[in-house]
Design an enzyme around this catalytic site. Sequence first.
Site, PDB file in Angstrom:
ATOM      1  N   GLY A 170      29.154  49.029  33.233  1.00  0.00           N
ATOM      2  CA  GLY A 170      29.457  47.932  34.154  1.00  0.00           C
ATOM      3  C   GLY A 170      30.099  48.450  35.431  1.00  0.00           C
TER       4      GLY A 170
ATOM      5  N   SER B 135      47.036  33.110  29.327  1.00  0.00           N
ATOM      6  CA  SER B 135      48.252  33.587  30.016  1.00  0.00           C
ATOM      7  C   SER B 135      49.453  32.656  29.829  1.00  0.00           C
ATOM      8  CB  SER B 135      47.970  33.816  31.497  1.00  0.00           C
ATOM      9  OG  SER B 135      47.072  34.897  31.625  1.00  0.00           O
TER      10      SER B 135
ATOM     11  N   GLY C  15      31.535  45.929  37.828  1.00  0.00           N
ATOM     12  CA  GLY C  15      32.080  44.714  38.446  1.00  0.00           C
ATOM     13  C   GLY C  15      33.569  44.847  38.690  1.00  0.00           C
ATOM     14  N   GLY C  16      34.226  43.702  38.818  1.00  0.00           N
ATOM     15  CA  GLY C  16      35.656  43.678  39.112  1.00  0.00           C
ATOM     16  C   GLY C  16      36.474  44.372  38.038  1.00  0.00           C
TER      17      GLY C  16
ATOM     18  N   LYS D 211      40.441  37.484  42.482  1.00  0.00           N
ATOM     19  CA  LYS D 211      41.145  38.773  42.476  1.00  0.00           C
ATOM     20  C   LYS D 211      40.943  39.604  43.742  1.00  0.00           C
ATOM     21  CE  LYS D 211      41.582  39.519  37.528  1.00  0.00           C
ATOM     22  NZ  LYS D 211      41.540  40.512  36.436  1.00  0.00           N
TER      23      LYS D 211
ATOM     24  N   ASP E 211      46.126  45.381  35.774  1.00  0.00           N
ATOM     25  CA  ASP E 211      45.005  45.449  34.816  1.00  0.00           C
ATOM     26  C   ASP E 211      44.771  46.871  34.299  1.00  0.00           C
ATOM     27  OD1 ASP E 211      44.248  42.765  34.670  1.00  0.00           O
ATOM     28  OD2 ASP E 211      42.973  42.901  36.446  1.00  0.00           O
TER      29      ASP E 211
ATOM     30  N   ILE F  89      36.308  45.219  26.704  1.00  0.00           N
ATOM     31  CA  ILE F  89      37.269  44.312  27.355  1.00  0.00           C
ATOM     32  C   ILE F  89      37.060  42.877  26.890  1.00  0.00           C
ATOM     33  CG2 ILE F  89      37.498  45.797  29.398  1.00  0.00           C
ATOM     34  CD1 ILE F  89      36.048  43.351  30.865  1.00  0.00           C
TER      35      ILE F  89
ATOM     36  N   SER G 262      42.600  29.767  29.812  1.00  0.00           N
ATOM     37  CA  SER G 262      43.430  30.970  29.972  1.00  0.00           C
ATOM     38  C   SER G 262      44.493  31.083  28.870  1.00  0.00           C
ATOM     39  CB  SER G 262      44.117  30.947  31.333  1.00  0.00           C
ATOM     40  OG  SER G 262      45.030  32.024  31.417  1.00  0.00           O
TER      41      SER G 262
HETATM   42  P1  ATR Z   1      33.911  41.045  36.344  1.00  0.00           P
HETATM   43  O1  ATR Z   1      34.761  40.767  37.531  1.00  0.00           O
HETATM   44  O2  ATR Z   1      34.323  40.287  35.105  1.00  0.00           O
HETATM   45  O3  ATR Z   1      33.751  42.504  36.053  1.00  0.00           O
HETATM   46  P2  ATR Z   1      31.404  40.850  37.740  1.00  0.00           P
HETATM   47  O4  ATR Z   1      32.060  41.438  38.927  1.00  0.00           O
HETATM   48  O5  ATR Z   1      30.485  39.716  37.904  1.00  0.00           O
HETATM   49  O6  ATR Z   1      32.480  40.408  36.674  1.00  0.00           O
HETATM   50  O7  ATR Z   1      30.632  42.033  37.000  1.00  0.00           O
HETATM   51  C1  ATR Z   1      29.933  41.843  35.853  1.00  0.00           C
HETATM   52  C2  ATR Z   1      29.415  43.204  35.380  1.00  0.00           C
HETATM   53  O8  ATR Z   1      28.801  43.023  34.118  1.00  0.00           O
HETATM   54  C3  ATR Z   1      28.364  43.792  36.287  1.00  0.00           C
HETATM   55  O9  ATR Z   1      28.473  45.190  36.245  1.00  0.00           O
HETATM   56  C4  ATR Z   1      27.072  43.316  35.617  1.00  0.00           C
HETATM   57  O10 ATR Z   1      25.938  44.096  35.895  1.00  0.00           O
HETATM   58  P3  ATR Z   1      25.073  43.851  37.237  1.00  0.00           P
HETATM   59  O11 ATR Z   1      25.813  44.511  38.331  1.00  0.00           O
HETATM   60  O12 ATR Z   1      23.768  44.465  36.947  1.00  0.00           O
HETATM   61  O13 ATR Z   1      24.982  42.359  37.388  1.00  0.00           O
HETATM   62  C5  ATR Z   1      27.454  43.466  34.178  1.00  0.00           C
HETATM   63  N1  ATR Z   1      26.664  42.648  33.256  1.00  0.00           N
HETATM   64  C6  ATR Z   1      26.708  41.318  33.097  1.00  0.00           C
HETATM   65  N2  ATR Z   1      25.883  40.912  32.117  1.00  0.00           N
HETATM   66  C7  ATR Z   1      25.294  42.048  31.625  1.00  0.00           C
HETATM   67  C8  ATR Z   1      24.339  42.305  30.591  1.00  0.00           C
HETATM   68  N3  ATR Z   1      23.811  41.338  29.842  1.00  0.00           N
HETATM   69  N4  ATR Z   1      23.980  43.590  30.372  1.00  0.00           N
HETATM   70  C9  ATR Z   1      24.505  44.585  31.119  1.00  0.00           C
HETATM   71  N5  ATR Z   1      25.408  44.404  32.103  1.00  0.00           N
HETATM   72  C10 ATR Z   1      25.797  43.153  32.353  1.00  0.00           C
END
Ligand code: ATR
Length: 273
Positions: free
Chosen positions: A127, A15, A129-130, A64, A101, A214, A13
């Site tokens: 994406g 931070s 995800g979080g 988180k 964030d 990011i 990290s």
């Molecule tokens: P974070 O909290 O860092 O956002 P996460 O919740 O695990 O991590 O989410 C990761 C995101 O990256 C997801 O949207 C994932 O897509 P999936 O929902 O299909 O898993 C996306 N992601 C990860 N690797 C990827 C790749 N090689 N190509 C496209 N999307 C990817």
Amino acid sequence: MKATVIGCPVGHSLSPLIHNYWLKKYQVEGRYDAQEIQPGQLKEGLARLIEQGYTGFSVTIPHKQAVMDLCDVVDDTAKRIGAINCIAVDRDGRIEGLNTDWFGFTESVREAAPEFDFTSGPALVLGAGGAARAIVYGLQHAGAPKTIIANRTLDKARELAGEFGVEYIDWADRQKAAAGAGVVVNTTAAGMTGKPPLEFDVKNLKKDALVCDIVYSPLRTALLESAAAHGNMTVEGLGMLLHQARPAFERWTGVLPAVTDELRHMLLEKLKK
Ligand code: ATR
């Protein structure tokens, strides 16, 4: 101020470097370190650190979302985003959860591309995800007229889009959607050192579209490099990391700190190691 970043892993990290730099710069007494808490150990881990006198926490992956249940108060924005990345504990031991964030994202854009107008066109978010949650909120807060989520797993795009009242598309249609976008944001970890590359071709982008990543390791991702070569303005992920820390430091100390060239330089040196 006795503060720390909690996550797993936290060894890498940045931070501590950021907050200790500001403690020194603004002559605030305190310290900031990193404490690893394993998934499943969050409740006990957090309670133990509070007992040890910690009153400020940065919260990172994978805690988180889970930490929301452990807070006595969650501010409205963090509730809306569904994630907390900052905690403040008051004198009575009351735990307050916040999210900074989204601010980190919009501020990093304002710093790196001051002429960019969020209201000028649709945003394409890669994406679901979080990280995407805070960015979709940030885009809406900044006035993006439309936000479109493209995610490899369609169900997750649908769910997130439903929650925020935005649009979603098939991952296969992301290139087509890119043609109409005012801003494209990669919120996935793809393109990070050690991870697979992001499959995204910038050729359809309008020349005045902004491209944000990011990912900050490498600092200049393949996405940003190809976007810059195509003539687009770009925003590096390091800015989001730096700017999300500012309101957290302010919440703990009362001082809203600045992102200086010196601080950025220190982080770049650390990233090189
Ligand atoms: P974070 O909290 O860092 O956002 P996460 O919740 O695990 O991590 O989410 C990761 C995101 O990256 C997801 O949207 C994932 O897509 P999936 O929902 O299909 O898993 C996306 N992601 C990860 N690797 C990827 C790749 N090689 N190509 C496209 N999307 C990817």
